[in-house]
Design an enzyme around this catalytic site. Structure first.
Site, short mmCIF file in Angstrom:
data_model
loop_
_atom_site.label_atom_id
_atom_site.label_comp_id
_atom_site.label_asym_id
_atom_site.label_seq_id
_atom_site.Cartn_x
_atom_site.Cartn_y
_atom_site.Cartn_z
N SER A 8 -0.07 -8.36 6.54
CA SER A 8 -0.40 -9.79 6.59
C SER A 8 0.86 -10.61 6.41
CB SER A 8 -1.41 -10.12 5.50
OG SER A 8 -1.50 -11.52 5.39
N HIS A 31 -1.19 -8.93 11.12
CA HIS A 31 -2.31 -9.78 10.68
C HIS A 31 -1.83 -11.22 10.50
CE1 HIS A 31 -6.26 -10.29 8.74
NE2 HIS A 31 -5.64 -11.10 7.89
N ASP A 33 -3.01 -14.94 9.38
CA ASP A 33 -4.05 -15.71 8.68
C ASP A 33 -3.95 -17.19 9.06
OD1 ASP A 33 -5.39 -13.79 6.89
OD2 ASP A 33 -3.37 -13.51 6.08
N MET A 35 -5.32 -20.75 8.50
CA MET A 35 -6.11 -21.50 7.52
C MET A 35 -6.02 -22.99 7.84
SD MET A 35 -5.02 -19.58 4.02
CE MET A 35 -4.83 -17.80 3.92
N HIS A 65 -6.91 -13.80 12.08
CA HIS A 65 -8.00 -14.02 11.12
C HIS A 65 -8.17 -15.52 10.93
CE1 HIS A 65 -9.38 -13.39 6.63
NE2 HIS A 65 -10.33 -13.91 7.39
N MET A 67 -9.56 -18.57 9.30
CA MET A 67 -10.25 -19.13 8.13
C MET A 67 -10.32 -20.63 8.36
SD MET A 67 -8.52 -16.74 5.24
CE MET A 67 -7.26 -16.20 6.37
N MET A 143 -14.06 -9.12 3.48
CA MET A 143 -13.05 -9.69 2.57
C MET A 143 -13.22 -9.04 1.20
SD MET A 143 -11.14 -11.83 4.20
CE MET A 143 -10.21 -12.34 2.77
N ASP A 181 -9.66 -6.67 3.88
CA ASP A 181 -8.59 -7.66 3.72
C ASP A 181 -8.61 -8.22 2.31
OD1 ASP A 181 -6.68 -9.59 4.02
OD2 ASP A 181 -7.78 -10.78 5.49
#
Ligand code: DX5
Ligand code: ZN
Length: 225
Positions: A8, A31, A33, A35, A65, A67, A143, A181
């Site tokens: 990540s 990975h 993320d 957000m 991913h 979010m 998660m 994760d």
């Protein structure tokens, strides 16, 4: 299933993004993320950074991913960043979907057959919640920390959810990815693998170590069968 290690980027040193990506070349995926400051308090990267990552990537399939609160507004644009040559995945949160949105997100992703379709669930969400969409998913992400930041402790109550999901998934169609994760290290990776996970996201356990290749090899070695 062969274990997949997905470092990540959240724990990387952003001063040297290109070098950081280069440092994890022995991993399988990267990975990313995303957000939005709403679904989770933190804000991270948007499309230009993801496109740049593809250029400086070695290249790994990007494991995106999301979010974000309105995944339907974003899934298509992120899928468009991924190329048929290198593939990758787009995973959105079930909890972020208004009525009908999960199906609409999957419909949008159907236009990109080289992109794996993923759904993520937060620690308080039951594994059974994904059942209505399971037939359409290439991967499910459990998660194992509250989404929003790296460096948190693994939540052991999720092991039961991982076992349950592996059963549900294999009962329907074996061979699909079950991703974990949050708080993954050389110890928790073993527990998750035993419970049925095969994709392991790790931020702290890789990017906070000086020797990334050794950290990846250690994680891989822990679950190698
Ligand atoms: C948390 C992110 C994770 C995070 C994992 O919301 O989804 O991908 O970076 O970091 P570690 O491995 O440090 O728990
Ligand atoms: Zn993540």
């Amino acid at each position: 299933m062969k274990p997949i290690i997905s470092p990540s980027l959240l724990s990387a040193n952003f001063r040297h993004l290109g070098r950081e990506v280069e440092s994890i070349r022995t991993a399988d995926w990267l990975h990313v993320d995303v957000m939005d400051g709403h679904f989770v308090p933190n804000l991270t990267y948007g499309y230009p950074i993801v496109e740049t990552l593809i250029q400086c990537s070695t290249p790994h399939p990007l494991d995106i991913h999301l979010m974000v609160s309105n995944p339907l507004d974003h899934v298509e644009n992120f899928a468009r960043c991924l190329s048929p040559q290198y593939g990758g995945s787009v995973t959105f949160h079930l909890e972020a979907c208004a009525d009908g949105d999960a199906d609409r997100c999957l419909d949008a992703l159907d236009a990109f057959p080289w992109v794996k379709k993923g759904m993520a669930i937060k620690p308080a969400t039951d594994p059974e919640a994904v059942l209505p969409w399971l037939g359409r998913l290439d991967q499910v992400m459990v998660m194992t920390v509250e989404p929003g930041r790296g460096g948190q402790s693994f939540l052991p109550h999720r092991l039961e959810s991982i076992r349950r999901l592996r059963d549900l998934m294999d009962h329907q169609r074996p061979g699909r990815h079950l991703e974990v994760d949050g708080g993954i290290d050389v110890n928790t990776i073993v527990l998750c693998a035993q419970a049925g996970a095969d994709v392991f996201v790790a931020g702290t356990a890789i990017f906070k170590k000086p020797d990334r290749a050794a950290a990846i090899a250690q994680l891989r070695g822990a679950v190698h069968v």
